[in-house]
Structure formats: C-alpha cells, structure tokens
Design a protein around this motif. Structure first.
Motif: not given
Length: 479
Positions: A384-403
């Motif tokens: 579920l967290a992966i889907r939510l983080t995908d939906w948040e649309l983070h700019r870089t892979q580092t920001e995505y992994e941090d969230q």
C-alpha cells in the motif's frame, strides 16, 4: 587518490603496531580511484579509457544507462503514463527485467595460477564476477575485509554503500556481544545470591496469592513459592549488571552512529557521490509523464517537469490518513491478542492438569499469533505504501525512496514494537486489585508474574525477532 583512506581503521592500527592482519586478503585486481566528473560527450578525450568504448564504463554504469533508457522509453500515450519498463512489468507484459551478470563466476586462472609468482595477472584473465565470488561470496572469507571497491565496480555505489554499512554494523556488534557475554556469565555465577528469589522460595511457602482468574473458572489460590524457579531464571536477565549493560549500550549506540557518519561521508567523498541528488539526478519517468507544469531547474537551468507544493499537499494528507488508519489497526490487533491471551488462560485453568501450564501456553501462543498478524499487516502496508508513494509523484528516485522509507518505518516501528512497548511500560498497571479488577470485553487483563514483566518481554522479543528472521529467510530461499 590517496590509498590510505581506503584502508579500514583496524588495518591502519595493525600496520601501525606491525601486527599480523588475518582479515586482509590480496585480490588479483584492485580497482584504482580517479578524480571523476559528470560525463560529457564533448569532453570525451579527457576521460580515461575513451579509446575502448567496450571497457570505458563499468558494469554498473552500463546497467544504469540501459535501465535509464528503458525507463524513459514510451510505448503508448505519455499522458496516460504508458512509459517505461516498470509500467510494462506492472501490466504483466513482461515478467521481470534485470541485468545479466558479466562473464562466468568460474575463473580458472585465479584457481590454478600462483598469485605470488604472478602478482599482476593480465586483464584477459580476471573476471569481476569471479573475483567477487572467490574473495567475497564464499563462507570461508567471512572474517576478511570486504572488497568494497570491487563491489562498487560491479554493482554500483548504492549496493556498495549498503554492504559497507552491513560490514560496519557487524564489526561494531563485536564489543556489544563481548560485553553482553560477560554480563551473562556474571548473571549465571551470581544466580544463587539473589535475595528476592530466596524470599519467594522460602518465605513464599506461607504466602497465599489470589487466583489469577475467577474461582468459578477453575482458578484457585496458590502459594507464592510456586514462582521460585521462574524468579531464579528471571535473575539472568534482570540483575544489577544489566543496568550497567544498558548504560553501555546507550553510549555504544551514540558512538556507532557518529562513527558511521564519518565512514559514510568518507565513502561518499571517495566515490564522488556527494551532491549527486542536487546536481546530477534526473527526474523520474513517472514524474515527467504526470507532472502538471514545467519550469527551469534552479541548478542546471534546464527545463524540467514541475509539480507545485499545493498540488502535492492533498496527496501527502491522504498518505498520512492511511498511515493513521493502519496504526489504528495495529492497536486493534494488539487488544485482540491481549483478550485472546486472557481468555485462553482462563479456559486452560478450567481444564484439569493444564492449570500449571496455562499462563505459559497462553503467552507463547499469543506471541505466535501476534507474529503472524505482524507479518500479514507488514506485507499489506508495504504494498500500500508503494502505491501511495507512486501517487505522490516525487521528482527524483532519492525523494521517492526517502518518502517510502519514512512511511514504512513509521508503520513497522508501531507494528513490530507495539506489543513489546505494552509489556515493558503498561502491562500490570491497569489490571486493578482483588475484588475490583479491570476488564476488557468482560475478560480480566493478565498481569505480570511475581518475577516481573521482563521474562515475558524477553520471550516476546525473541519470538518476534527470530520468527521474523526465519520467515524472511524462508521466503528468500523458497521464492
């Protein structure tokens, strides 16, 4: 680059005192460190190895370039997000996508040729994969220094920094393990000098304790001396030396974090990854496809997709709301397990011959059920967290992994340690007193035994941690 910074602290100290170092191993190939710069085709002549395009880039760099191309290649409409190999995997068009190994893991040259007589093998003979398998992947070299430069050359900086942390953490566990072993030996030797256990074992024969559950459920009055053996065993994990060990662990944790920060910065500087996110990291393909606007990058001045903070804020609130709902589920499951333990204990007390083992059976079975619930909730929320983080649309892979890491960490902390915190700080404080016991759904909550809650806390921690590790290893082995 100065080779001295590539040596471990222990290696430098042993060299200083001219002591033998059994942890050092001689590799047939040790990668060299050079001053690096961002690749530019217009400055190709300035890069070492530009004469041979086949070997100019490392295995990890070639894999990263190939993945970048595959991740940004559209196969349909960009506005619908039909872009990249990851989306094709999600839709089931491809089963998996991963880079293949370079060469065979077998290397006849390093197996047969005497390295003392041939200290510099030719490039045609050695193989990066075979070197890692021989000098890093075998059980017989578990005590040797990790060839982090070779790992970085083959797998990349991200994998190398992970194994650098793993090796650093394992090495720092050694002083904690030695101190813990000393405390354990002291506890065993001083086990018979326990005045609390003596009082319970001797004087407890004349002390009558209230039933652990209602008398009509089968519970009876019992002598305090029945808790003699458990009190003696509890002394092993609850004695004056454990207090000093706790203080030692507090200082150990602080020093570990500070020294790891130094190690991490040293590796980041050595591998030239400092400032990578701000200067070189490109936007994620999903962000480029769904970002509502564009603007100039303030550092590179290139036009890039942009998502205003006010557009992302509602998505953050949704993620936080889902996290709070899942944390509420953790609390509900914890209460359910507590009610189960109290209920099964009452039921076993009413069975002839089971009263003696009722509390232990209820405690162990409740912990096992709690472990199953923990693993199920953990697996569900991670997806579920992966889907939510995908939906948040983070700019870089580092920001995505941090969230993603933040979401998973918050939930996993409450999920895995909720029951442990309850036993350590709350159990036995709200159960009431004889004649006025507090109940949940008509069931009296269990209280700590005469030896305290620490034995049960140790049992809970052991079952959850060991069980989680066994389940994880079984999944990796079978799946």
């Amino acid at each position: 680059i100065n080779p001295e910074i590539r040596r471990d602290w222990s290696e430098r100290q042993l060299r200083r005192f001219c002591a033998p170092n059994i942890m050092k191993q001689r590799l047939p190939y040790q990668p060299k460190n050079y001053v690096t710069a961002q690749y530019s085709e217009s400055k190709l002549q300035r890069f070492i190895g530009h004469q041979d395009p086949e070997t100019m880039f490392t295995s990890a760099e070639r894999s990263r370039v190939a993945y970048h191309i595959l991740s940004n290649m559209p196969y349909g409409s960009r506005r619908r997000g039909e872009i990249g190999i990851d989306r094709l995997e999600q839709e089931g068009i491809f089963t998996a996508a991963y880079p293949l190994h370079d060469g065979s893991y077998k290397n006849d040259y390093t197996e047969e040729v005497d390295l003392q007589r041939n200290p510099l093998p030719r490039e045609d003979y050695y193989n990066a994969r075979a070197i890692l398998r021989r000098y890093w992947g075998k059980f017989g070299v578990w005590y040797k220094y990790q060839p982090l430069e070779n790992v970085r050359l083959y797998f990349g900086e991200k994998i190398a920094i992970y194994f650098a942390w793993l090796g650093f953490y394992t090495a720092w566990l050694l002083p904690a393990a030695i101190m813990g072993f000393i405390v354990f030996i002291y506890s065993i030797l001083s086990m018979h000098n326990n005045p609390v256990a003596d009082q319970i074992c001797v004087d407890g024969k004349n002390i009558l304790m209230c039933p652990r559950c209602p008398i009509n459920s089968g519970c009876k009055y019992w002598n305090l001396s029945k808790a003699c053996s458990k009190t003696k065993l509890a002394y092993i994990i609850d004695n004056p030396s454990t207090v000093y060990y706790s203080v030692f662990i507090c200082f150990w944790a602080v020093f570990f974090l500070e020294f790891w920060k130094r190690k991490e910065v040293t590796l980041a500087h050595q591998w030239d990854t400092m400032g990578f996110e701000e200067e070189e990291e490109r936007p994620r393909p999903q962000f480029s496809a769904f970002a509502p606007s564009k603007r100039n990058n303030p550092i590179t001045d290139e036009v890039e997709p942009y998502m205003p903070p006010e557009s992302r804020f509602p998505r953050y609130l949704t993620g936080i709301s889902v996290l709070l709902i899942m944390l509420s589920m953790v609390v509900i499951c914890l209460i359910t397990v507590l009610v189960y333990r109290a209920g099964i204990s009452m039921l076993l007390h009413s069975v002839r011959g089971m009263s003696k083992y009722a509390n232990q059976i209820a405690s162990i079975s409740g912990t096992v059920i709690n472990l199953i619930i923990i693993m199920v909730l953990s697996s569900f929320y991670t997806k579920l967290a992966i889907r939510l983080t995908d939906w948040e649309l983070h700019r870089t892979q580092t920001e995505y992994e941090d969230q993603l890491t933040f979401k998973v960490f918050c939930f996993q902390f409450a999920n895995f340690y909720g029951s442990i915190f309850y036993i350590a700080f709350f159990k036995g404080r709200f159960d009431g007193y004889p004649g006025h016991y507090n109940k949940v759904f008509g069931v009296r909550l269990a209280s700590c035994g005469p030896a305290g809650c620490l034995p049960e806390l140790s049992q809970q921690l052991a079952i959850i941690m060991i069980g989680k590790q066994m389940i994880g290893n079984a999944k990796e082995f079978l799946i």
